[in-house]
Enzyme design. Structure first.
Site, short mmCIF file in Angstrom:
data_model
loop_
_atom_site.label_atom_id
_atom_site.label_comp_id
_atom_site.label_asym_id
_atom_site.label_seq_id
_atom_site.Cartn_x
_atom_site.Cartn_y
_atom_site.Cartn_z
N GLY A 149 0.84 -1.19 0.00
CA GLY A 149 0.00 0.00 0.00
C GLY A 149 0.87 1.24 0.00
O GLY A 149 2.10 1.15 0.06
N GLY A 199 1.96 4.73 1.79
CA GLY A 199 1.87 5.53 3.01
C GLY A 199 1.88 6.99 2.55
O GLY A 199 1.76 7.27 1.36
N LYS A 200 2.08 7.91 3.49
CA LYS A 200 2.05 9.35 3.13
C LYS A 200 3.25 9.71 2.28
O LYS A 200 3.16 10.48 1.33
CB LYS A 200 2.10 10.21 4.41
CG LYS A 200 0.85 10.12 5.26
CD LYS A 200 0.96 11.00 6.50
CE LYS A 200 1.80 10.34 7.58
NZ LYS A 200 1.01 9.36 8.37
N PHE A 201 4.43 9.11 2.59
CA PHE A 201 5.66 9.58 1.93
C PHE A 201 6.35 8.51 1.11
O PHE A 201 7.52 8.59 0.87
CB PHE A 201 6.61 10.15 3.00
CG PHE A 201 5.97 11.26 3.75
CD1 PHE A 201 5.45 11.04 5.01
CD2 PHE A 201 5.82 12.51 3.17
CE1 PHE A 201 4.80 12.05 5.68
CE2 PHE A 201 5.17 13.52 3.84
CZ PHE A 201 4.66 13.30 5.11
N ASP A 221 -1.33 9.85 17.99
CA ASP A 221 -2.03 9.73 16.70
C ASP A 221 -2.59 8.33 16.53
O ASP A 221 -2.47 7.72 15.48
CB ASP A 221 -1.06 10.05 15.56
CG ASP A 221 -1.81 10.26 14.26
OD1 ASP A 221 -1.21 10.27 13.19
OD2 ASP A 221 -3.06 10.36 14.33
N VAL A 256 4.83 0.86 0.72
CA VAL A 256 5.25 -0.25 1.59
C VAL A 256 5.20 -1.53 0.76
O VAL A 256 4.21 -1.78 0.08
CB VAL A 256 4.29 -0.38 2.80
CG1 VAL A 256 4.81 -1.44 3.75
CG2 VAL A 256 4.15 0.95 3.53
#
Ligand SMILES: COc1ccc(/C=N/Nc2[nH]nc(C)c2C(=O)Nc2cccc(NC(C)=O)c2)cc1
Length: 277
Positions: free
Chosen positions: A18, A20-22, A134, A25
């Site tokens: 998938g 991630g933000k940056f 978070d 993976v």
């Protein structure tokens, strides 16, 4: 022993898990041990662009220092010219979010098991002076046995620095964080109340059309329980003792683990292997 220097040549890269933000993976296998891991690839220019160097460094220091069955392990890391690679524990069943979306809401046994696991993991983190800040379904992964793993310490802090970071949804933020006040460990206790509610009802308690309305509902602690799905009085009792504006009056992690609803419903083996759908 001298710390092992990893490189891409040590791994066979598998399917992407998938984004991630940056970065992405990937499933990966360490060639010598045949050990399956998740390889999180982060682009350096993204980190530089968003000035997240210090935050990524903190995430890595924190996650490498934590050893707990409900905290996703960071085994190590390496980098090349453009990318940083995090060698992370692989959790086969992926984001808890997906299970929640699939079934709409969890059973009381599943919800209590996950809340108990989170309380244990957070007690461990707080002992090591780490406030996650978070905890939300996307940051919670499930291993092959349905054991919960807290991932993504990107926004966590060592409790000394009181840096705030506002990003993404407000739904999970405690009043003192939303008000950008100094906050302490108790923010994670508030979030456990939010998560418990969302596990049982399928939506977070202060969800609203706009961020402003969500902000208002959080500040007012505008909590109400829908008539469906049917939820036990003990569960509502636990939620009501966590979603308390005065952070000093929220139920402690120890008290959560001893709460009647948890004692009655949480799986002592802290996993939900059977998915009673
Ligand atoms: C799309 O269906 C999926 C089902 C299971 C997975 C398993 N992911 N497992 C992981 N173990 N360690 C790490 C780190 C991860 C991970 O980051 N997973 C990940 C990353 C981005 C998106 C998702 N999405 C979902 C649905 O799990 C999972 C990933 C994707």
């Amino acid at each position: 022993p001298q710390k092992k220097q990893w490189s891409l040549q040590d791994f066979e890269i598998g399917k992407p898990l998938g984004k991630g933000k940056f970065g992405r993976v990937y499933l990966a296998r360490e060639l010598k041990s045949k050990y399956i891991v998740a390889l999180k690839v982060i682009f350096k220019e993204q980190i530089e662009k968003y000035r997240l160097h210090h935050q990524l460094r903190r995430e890595m220091e924190i996650q490498t220092s934590l050893r707990h069955p409900n905290v996703l392990m960071l085994y190590g890391w390496f980098h090349d010219d453009e990318r940083i690679y995090l060698i992370l524990e692989y959790a086969h069943r992926g984001e808890l979010y997906r299970e929640l979306r699939k079934t709409g809401h969890l059973t009381e046994k599943q919800a209590a098991t996950y809340i108990a696991s989170l309380a244990q993991a957070l007690a461990y983190c707080h002992e090591k002076d780490v406030i996650h800040r978070d905890i939300k379904p996307e940051n919670l992964l499930l291993d092959h046995e349905g054991r919960l793993k807290i991932a993504d310490f990107g926004w966590s802090v060592q409790s000394t620095s009181k840096r705030h970071t506002m990003c993404g949804t407000l739904d999970y933020l405690a009043p003192e964080m939303v008000e950008n006040k100094a906050h302490d460990y108790a923010v994670d206790n508030w979030t456990l109340g939010i998560l418990c509610y969302e596990f049982l009802y399928g939506v977070p308690p202060f969800e609203a059309e706009s961020q402003t309305d969500t902000f208002r509902r959080i500040m007012k602690v505008d909590l109400s329980f829908p008539s469906t799905p049917q939820v036990s009085a003990e569960a509502k009792d636990l939620i009501s003792r966590l979603l308390v504006k005065d952070s000093s009056k929220r139920l402690s992690l120890q008290k959560i683990m001893e709460h009647p609803w948890i004692m009655k419903n949480a799986d002592p083996m802290d996993k939900c292997s059977k998915l009673d759908v």
